[in-house]
Design an enzyme around this catalytic site. Structure first.
Site, PDB file in Angstrom:
ATOM      1  N   LYS A 107      46.278  37.854  50.200  1.00 13.76           N
ATOM      2  CA  LYS A 107      45.019  37.959  49.460  1.00 13.76           C
ATOM      3  C   LYS A 107      43.921  38.615  50.291  1.00 13.76           C
ATOM      4  CE  LYS A 107      45.833  34.656  45.830  1.00 13.76           C
ATOM      5  NZ  LYS A 107      47.193  34.203  46.204  1.00 13.76           N
TER       6      LYS A 107
HETATM    7  C1  LIG Z   1      48.349  34.203  45.405  1.00 15.63           C
HETATM    8  C2  LIG Z   1      49.655  34.151  46.087  1.00 15.63           C
HETATM    9  C3  LIG Z   1      50.857  34.549  45.456  1.00 15.63           C
HETATM   10  C4  LIG Z   1      50.896  34.988  44.012  1.00 15.63           C
HETATM   11  O1  LIG Z   1      50.289  36.228  43.819  1.00 15.63           O
HETATM   12  P1  LIG Z   1      49.867  36.686  42.342  1.00 15.63           P
HETATM   13  O2  LIG Z   1      49.186  37.976  42.512  1.00 15.63           O
HETATM   14  O3  LIG Z   1      48.966  35.614  41.805  1.00 15.63           O
HETATM   15  O4  LIG Z   1      51.113  36.794  41.553  1.00 15.63           O
HETATM   16  C5  LIG Z   1      52.030  34.534  46.188  1.00 15.63           C
HETATM   17  N1  LIG Z   1      52.045  34.107  47.470  1.00 15.63           N
HETATM   18  C6  LIG Z   1      50.939  33.694  48.099  1.00 15.63           C
HETATM   19  C7  LIG Z   1      51.039  33.217  49.494  1.00 15.63           C
HETATM   20  C8  LIG Z   1      49.706  33.708  47.445  1.00 15.63           C
HETATM   21  O5  LIG Z   1      48.594  33.287  48.085  1.00 15.63           O
END
Ligand SMILES: *Cc1c(COP(=O)(O)O)cnc(C)c1O
Length: 428
Positions: A107
């Site tokens: 993120k």
């Molecule tokens: C947010 C997140 C996901 C999922 O990603 P999306 O874009 O919501 O599908 C997967 N792994 C981790 C570690 C995350 O923080």
């Protein structure tokens, strides 16, 4: 470039700044670009050899062509001051590690970009970014906006319900980041934030915006690393069209990959890899989309039962669900599988994976994927699960260890709208 809502039949368009500061479109849809620019892949490859930031600045300039190129390039350089690597486990198995940023999860790619570019679009005016978090998003947003002039970030998190590591990552930054420890649940935090956005009198006094994961400024930059991953994989293997596995929850990541493909990235297809919350794999199997409440798993950032970005995925296929099903395969597994996959990677490859990325590995193995899976978080963030699965504790990266050792500062607050309103008004 202008942007419009996935739900607007009349395609009324908005400038980037308007779309970004609104977050969600007024009709409840998600913002998407009005047209899809094409990337010159030879140029992408050449720039990727230079650096991630060089390549990202080029792709960003295509999809956000109204921004001044030099400013955008500088913002991208500031945002992406951390590594990204394609790691080979052996036997043609590759993973794109997206967890080397300040909060050790992918993120950071969206949140760091949003922080810098929102700062540019805002032009130094007073702005409050208001965010509720159950843990990971808050730290990514806080680090994304750290030090951005004119912007204060107020993060609401539920007292006693985030991990010590997550809390440390939000409360040890200081400066323009103000964490509020709410005496309540995550739902209370979300409700409070919603109430502030609905309060017109407050919004006349305080300029507030959200930074949630569906925001255009967090979504668009997630397409950049697909170009980079492709370039590294192509250079390493000599092959041209990978299948890419995406550990998915709210599906922003997957939808961004599909956007990259529409921009000309030669990808064979994608795999939506999920935990027990298997709405998308089920849809691919049955053709029926059945959103439902989420269940709790060890890969909790993927505990989503009604993925918001499914709307963007359909939009990318012009609403043709059958066409999407031809390009996308599905995979899902439960907690026991996830722990077994973590153990398997440790014994066979000497590689420690976090639970989310392990789902990606599981999909690649089960479906015989010729390509790579995305690794979305650092194993050290999920020490408990790793210990249970593989009997070892991953060592903390120095930045995480440091955050844990610093004194944290948060303001304690009751879960009451009045208290939050007063706090915000006093701040400006
Ligand atoms: C947010 C997140 C996901 C999922 O990603 P999306 O874009 O919501 O599908 C997967 N792994 C981790 C570690 C995350 O923080």
């Amino acid at each position: 470039m202008r942007y419009y809502s996935t739900r607007d039949k009349e395609c009324r368009t908005w400038a980037l700044a308007d779309a970004a500061f609104m977050g969600l479109a007024p009709d409840g849809g998600l913002f998407v670009p009005e047209r899809i620019p094409q990337a010159d892949m030879e140029r992408v490859e050449r720039l990727a050899e230079m650096s991630y930031a060089d390549m990202a600045a080029y792709v960003a300039g295509l999809i956000m062509d109204d921004l001044d190129a030099d400013m955008l390039s500088e913002a991208v350089r500031e945002a992406y001051d951390f590594p990204i690597r394609l790691y080979g486990l052996g036997g043609g198995r590759f993973t794109l590690e997206l967890f080397h940023g300040p909060t050790f999860a992918f993120k950071d790619f969206g949140a760091r970009f949003m922080g810098r570019v929102a700062g540019l679009l805002n032009g130094g005016r007073e702005l409050v970014v208001l965010a509720a978090t159950s843990g990971d998003t808050g730290s990514a947003v806080a680090h994304g906006f750290r030090g951005v002039e004119g912007v204060r970030v107020v993060i609401l998190y539920p007292a006693g319900k985030v991990s010590p590591l997550q809390e440390a990552q939000m409360t040890t930054i200081g400066g323009n980041i103000s964490p509020l420890r709410i005496d309540g649940t995550f739902d209370d935090c979300q409700r409070l934030v919603k109430e502030m956005f609905g309060d017109r009198a407050l919004r006349r006094r305080v300029r507030i915006t959200s930074a949630n994961s569906i925001n255009l400024l967090r979504w668009l930059p997630q397409s950049f690393y697909y170009f980079y991953g492709w370039s590294m994989w192509h250079r390493t293997t000599g092959r041209t069209a990978p299948e890419i596995v995406v550990p998915s929850g709210n599906c922003g990541n997957l939808a961004a990959g599909m956007l990259a493909r529409r921009m000309g990235l030669p990808v064979k297809g994608f795999v939506a890899a999920s935990n027990a919350n298997d709405v998308v794999p089920e849809f691919l199997r049955t053709g029926v989309y059945r959103p439902r409440p989420s269940v709790r798993t060890v890969a909790n950032a993927m505990d989503v039962g009604a993925p918001s970005n499914f709307e963007r995925m359909l939009w990318l296929y012009g609403g043709d669900a059958e066409a999407m099903r031809r390009d996308l395969r599905g995979y899902s597994c439960d907690d026991d599988d996830i722990l077994a996959l973590i153990a398997e990677q440790k014994t066979r490859f000497g590689y420690l994976s976090d639970p989310h990325s392990a789902v990606g590995f599981g999909a690649a193995e089960a479906l015989g994927v010729d390509g790579f899976w995305l690794s979305t978080a650092h194993a050290a963030k999920f020490g408990g699960a790793i210990r249970r699965a593989a009997g070892v504790e991953p060592s903390l990266p120095p930045a995480l260890a440091e955050a844990l050792s610093l004194p944290g500062h948060a303001v304690d607050m009751a879960a009451e709208a009045g208290a939050l309103r007063e706090y915000l008004v006093a701040m400006v």
